[in-house]
Design a protein around this motif. Structure first.
Motif, mmCIF file in Angstrom:
data_model
loop_
_atom_site.group_PDB
_atom_site.id
_atom_site.type_symbol
_atom_site.label_atom_id
_atom_site.label_comp_id
_atom_site.label_asym_id
_atom_site.label_seq_id
_atom_site.Cartn_x
_atom_site.Cartn_y
_atom_site.Cartn_z
ATOM 1 N N GLN A 2 0.843 -1.189 0.000
ATOM 2 C CA GLN A 2 0.000 0.000 0.000
ATOM 3 C C GLN A 2 0.879 1.239 0.000
ATOM 4 N N PHE A 89 -11.399 9.402 0.660
ATOM 5 C CA PHE A 89 -10.219 8.707 0.144
ATOM 6 C C PHE A 89 -9.189 9.725 -0.315
ATOM 7 N N TYR A 102 -3.174 6.107 -7.180
ATOM 8 C CA TYR A 102 -3.115 5.143 -6.083
ATOM 9 C C TYR A 102 -3.984 5.672 -4.947
ATOM 10 N N PHE A 103 -4.847 4.807 -4.439
ATOM 11 C CA PHE A 103 -5.815 5.239 -3.437
ATOM 12 C C PHE A 103 -5.486 4.687 -2.050
ATOM 13 N N GLY A 104 -5.825 5.461 -1.024
ATOM 14 C CA GLY A 104 -5.800 4.960 0.339
ATOM 15 C C GLY A 104 -7.049 4.132 0.600
ATOM 16 N N THR A 105 -7.159 3.590 1.807
ATOM 17 C CA THR A 105 -8.272 2.703 2.144
ATOM 18 C C THR A 105 -9.467 3.444 2.739
ATOM 19 N N GLY A 106 -9.357 4.757 2.850
ATOM 20 C CA GLY A 106 -10.514 5.543 3.245
ATOM 21 C C GLY A 106 -10.651 5.772 4.738
ATOM 22 N N TYR B 35 -11.185 0.193 -11.854
ATOM 23 C CA TYR B 35 -10.693 -0.104 -10.519
ATOM 24 C C TYR B 35 -11.593 -1.163 -9.896
ATOM 25 N N LYS B 40 -12.339 -3.740 2.892
ATOM 26 C CA LYS B 40 -11.500 -2.707 3.496
ATOM 27 C C LYS B 40 -11.325 -1.495 2.594
ATOM 28 N N ASN B 41 -12.253 -1.308 1.669
ATOM 29 C CA ASN B 41 -12.257 -0.093 0.859
ATOM 30 C C ASN B 41 -11.076 0.075 -0.067
ATOM 31 N N GLU B 42 -10.247 -0.927 -0.233
ATOM 32 C CA GLU B 42 -9.071 -0.738 -1.076
ATOM 33 C C GLU B 42 -9.444 -0.693 -2.549
ATOM 34 N N PHE B 43 -8.993 0.335 -3.242
ATOM 35 C CA PHE B 43 -9.196 0.449 -4.682
ATOM 36 C C PHE B 43 -7.976 -0.127 -5.392
ATOM 37 N N PHE B 45 -6.168 -0.747 -8.880
ATOM 38 C CA PHE B 45 -6.134 -0.372 -10.297
ATOM 39 C C PHE B 45 -6.054 -1.627 -11.149
#
Lengths: 113, 115
Positions: A2, A89, A102-106, B35, B40-43, B45
């Motif tokens: 991550q 996010f 790239y995204f965080g988990t919120g 996506y 756990k909300n993970e996006f 790609f």
């Protein structure tokens, strides 16, 4: 692995007070950062962004702060309103990595009336 | 259109069946992204397109997943022989520019449930 992390899964704030949402990143090549807001059963909607050449960007009640040395950004919402209750996010991208975000988990924000 | 349109909103498949999701980007947006959002909300790609050309497919599983963006048709994401772990919400997003700046506009997502 991550690369963008939001270590607080949830946050509760009283209406009218400040909400501070935090985000950390590991990739020093990231040079563009965004915050998205997401309601249940909807897609994320863009809130605010910041380029790495700045350390602050403000839009109404929303301000994003960037600390490059700490690889940390934060979103401040002042004053918080019940309608701000949503999952937030943070996202980051790097010019050298094409246009992938790239995204965080919120972080789930609850604003208590 | 003025928003990213994803269909279907919900899709249920038995393990081993095929699933196909569709996305119409905002008119004038040249870049389309897929996506996958799991627990756990993970996006995660998956893939991006510049018009009908694959731009970045580094996130696409090598097997079972494929995607296309053909002229004058919605983009599609297809999963052959679905597995339980494919259960997720699949988001499509589009943007105008190919640089890493500028925002992504997301659709409402397609929820795939594999039983």
């Amino acid at each position: 692995d991550q690369q963008v992390k939001q270590n607080s899964p949830s946050l509760s704030v009283q209406e009218g007070r400040i909400s501070i949402l935090n985000c950390d990143y590991t990739n020093s090549m990231f040079d563009y950062f965004l915050w998205y807001k997401k309601y249940p059963a909807e897609g994320p909607t863009f809130l605010i962004s910041i380029s790495s050449i700045k350390d602050k960007n403000e839009d109404g009640r929303f301000t994003v702060f960037l600390n490059k040395s700490a690889k940390h950004l934060s979103l401040h919402i002042v004053p918080s309103q019940p309608g701000d209750s949503a999952v937030y996010f943070c996202a980051a991208s790097a010019k050298v990595a094409g246009n992938q975000f790239y995204f965080g988990t919120g972080t789930s924000l609850t604003v208590i009336p | 259109g003025e928003e990213v349109a994803q269909t279907p909103k919900h899709l249920v498949r038995g393990e081993g069946q095929k699933a196909k999701l569709y996305c119409a980007p905002i008119k004038g947006h040249s870049y389309v992204f897929w996506y996958q959002q799991v627990l756990k909300n993970e996006f995660k790609f998956l893939i991006s397109f510049q018009n009908e050309n694959v731009f970045d497919e580094t996130g696409m599983p090598k097997e079972r997943f494929s995607a296309k963006c053909l002229p004058n048709s919605p983009c599609s994401l297809e999963i052959q022989a679905t597995k339980l772990e494919d259960s997720a919400v699949y988001f499509c997003a589009s943007k105008t520019v190919g640089t890493n700046t500028g925002e992504l506009f997301f659709g409402e997502g397609s929820r795939l449930t594999v039983l």
